[in-house]
Design an enzyme around this catalytic site. Structure first.
Site, PDB file in Angstrom:
ATOM      1  CE  LYS A 191      -2.751   3.360   1.083  1.00 11.29           C
ATOM      2  NZ  LYS A 191      -2.204   4.741   1.017  1.00 11.29           N
ATOM      3  CD  GLU A 264      12.773   4.257   9.487  1.00 14.43           C
ATOM      4  OE1 GLU A 264      12.414   5.325   8.945  1.00 14.43           O
ATOM      5  OE2 GLU A 264      13.677   3.530   9.062  1.00 14.43           O
ATOM      6  CB  CYS A 298      12.421   8.939   9.113  1.00 17.04           C
ATOM      7  SG  CYS A 298      13.298   7.635   8.236  1.00 17.04           S
ATOM      8  CD  GLU A 396       9.461  13.388  12.283  1.00 22.08           C
ATOM      9  OE1 GLU A 396      10.380  12.742  11.767  1.00 22.08           O
ATOM     10  OE2 GLU A 396       8.336  12.902  12.511  1.00 22.08           O
TER      11      GLU A 396
END
Length: 527
Positions: A191, A264, A298, A396
């Site tokens: 996906k 993650e 990331c 973040e």
């Protein structure tokens, strides 16, 4: 639906016929699905449309994948690795189209997109040659020497693996986690992110060209909030890369279904510049760590802590280097930093920079939305004096914004690096590598690079990579990245009875076995 860009407005590899052929790879249970616009990020205009799947399509995709998986698992490991080895060459040969698609859908610079092609090639080569040894049956010691044979451990595929990939690295994260799953004998239902479906579809097409059975890898495209839960509820394992908030939901659903997962998630990563660092190297490395893919990485850096003895000099050089970065669109090499990927990312970045300014932080370079370049371009930005409670300090940002702060020695640097809910990546700069390793061991991150930003740890594919704390669960890369997709089975056979023989009292047997255990501990080859 908005009018589509003309073919001549896009790279020559991306024709209308090409999009239509790739869209034909989407799995649907019925033919009459609605379509979703796919945007060219550089202009914000619609480049193509793609099939919008529904939960019923996910269930159908998993059923087809499960049927193909049984036949695939029966193939020898050499047959499976041959496919991945061929993919290595095909990806390198056909990289231009992959780079064009990744740039179109994500807005990144071509050099940063090429890093993704390299990653797929490295991953293919590594697992293509190492997987047979990793998956081989293992001999293990039995509990009772001589009396029982040695046990063996067999590694079975888990079945159907669901891979939910994000938009920021549409080449790497669509396929690199799927390859070890396939080599372990599993099927994959992929996906991709809503905004980057065609990059994923092109990769699946190349997998088929390399020899993967057509039904073994299924692709469902559409809204993650609708398709994600259906996928987690249908598969035997889930691999997810994305936000921490969504990762919690994935983990909770996987737990309810008693299936395993690897996640993650987010990061608030730091560069630590110690008092003996080489400033030329540290500045160059920090620029790459902070502004690769416009900061949408990331494991990229959003905080820099510099020993106070070097702070002024580092800041001056770093600001100058960031000022020299080129920003802009284009499907050719030469631009340093590309666009943010969407209006949502732009909004977050603008809010974080505005909040920093309101709280008294100083913007030394950047800080502005560049509408003249495209709808989502934002300048590489360096701030100082950022309060600890500012949004850019504790959340973040996932954009081209970094804060720089002085610290009074390595102890404060370590404490400030660890003062976050995240624990994904960090880097330490020092001319003394032993000192760097000692500092790295005290940092609560899954990966730490000495005298590098992130490439050195990411490209060390033989070593596990993943996060601590709110940055995730599990590991990709290395043996760990393959074995997560397997179920271990122990098989042991008995040579002689290890229970009390008929007629021997249990007490006498217990004493004899106790004496034997004392003896075995003293004999090296019996331990």
């Amino acid at each position: 639906m908005t009018d589509l860009l003309a073919d001549d407005a896009l790279p020559s590899t991306l024709t209308r016929a090409r999009f239509d052929r790739l869209d034909g790879l989407v799995t649907t249970a019925v033919d009459d699905r609605t379509r979703r616009a796919v945007t060219e990020v550089f202009t914000g205009e619609t480049a193509a449309t793609v099939t919008e799947c529904e939960p019923a399509d996910v269930e159908y995709a998993v059923e087809r994948a499960a049927a193909a998986q049984e036949r695939w698992a029966e193939r020898s490991i050499d047959e499976r690795t041959a496919v991945v080895k061929r993919l290595h060459d095909i990806v390198l040969d056909r990289q231009d189209e992959l780079l064009d698609l990744a740039q179109l859908e994500s807005g990144k610079s071509r050099a940063h997109a090429f890093e993704e092609v390299l990653d797929v090639a490295l991953t293919s080569r590594y697992y293509g040659y190492r997987a047979p040894d990793m998956l081989a049956t293992e001999r293990r010691d039995a509990a009772v020497p001589v009396l029982s044979s040695k046990a063996e451990v067999v590694h079975h595929p888990v079945g159907v693996v669901g891979v939910i990939a994000p938009w920021n690295y549409p080449i790497t994260l669509a396929i690199s986690d799927a390859l070890p799953a396939l080599l372990a004998g599993n099927a994959v239902v992929l996906k991709p992110a809503e905004t980057t479906p065609y990059t994923a579809l092109a990769l699946v097409e190349l997998l088929r060209e390399a020899g993967i059975p057509h039904d073994l890898v299924q692709v469902v495209t559409g809204d993650g909030g609708e398709l994600g839960p259906a996928l987690v509820d249908s598969v035997d394992y889930i691999s997810f890369t994305g936000s921490t908030a969504t990762g919690r939901e994935v983990a909770a659903a996987a737990g309810r279904n008693l299936v395993d997962c690897s996640l993650e998630l987010g990061g608030k990563n730091s560069v630590v510049v110690l008092d003996d660092a080489d400033l030329d190297d540290a500045v160059e490395g920090a620029v790459g760590a902070c502004f690769t893919n416009a900061g949408q990485l990331c494991i990229g850096t959003e905080r820099i802590f510099v020993d106070e003895s070097l702070y002024d000099e580092f800041l001056s050089r770093f600001v100058a280097a960031v000022s020299d970065l080129s920003l802009g669109p284009g499907y050719e090499y030469g631009v340093d930093v590309g666009s943010l990927a969407s209006g949502d990312q732009l909004e977050t970045v603008e809010e974080h920079v505005a909040d920093a300014r309101e709280r008294g932080a100083t913007v030394h370079v950047g800080g502005d939305h560049r509408r003249d370049l495209g709808p989502y371009f934002f300048e590489p930005t360096v701030v100082t004096g950022l309060p600890d409670d500012a949004r850019a300090a504790c959340e973040e940002t996932f954009g081209p914004v970094v804060s720089v702060a002085p610290v009074a020695g390595e102890r404060e640097a370590i404490e400030r690096t660890n003062d976050t809910d995240y624990g994904l990546n960090a880097s330490v700069w020092t001319t003394n590598r032993d000192r760097g390793r000692a500092v790295a061991r005290e940092i609560d991150c899954g990966t730490v690079t000495i005298n590098g930003g992130y490439l050195e740890t990411w490209a060390a594919i033989d070593a596990p990579m993943g996060g601590r704390k709110d940055s995730g669960l599990g590991r990709r890369h290395g043996k760990e990245g393959l074995m997560r997709y397997t179920e271990s089975q122990t098989i042991a056979a008995r040579n002689y009875p290890v229970t009390p023989p008929i007629g021997v009292q249990s007490e006498w047997y217990a004493r004899a076995l106790t004496a034997s255990l004392r003896l075995w501990r003293k004999v090296p080859f019996l331990r």
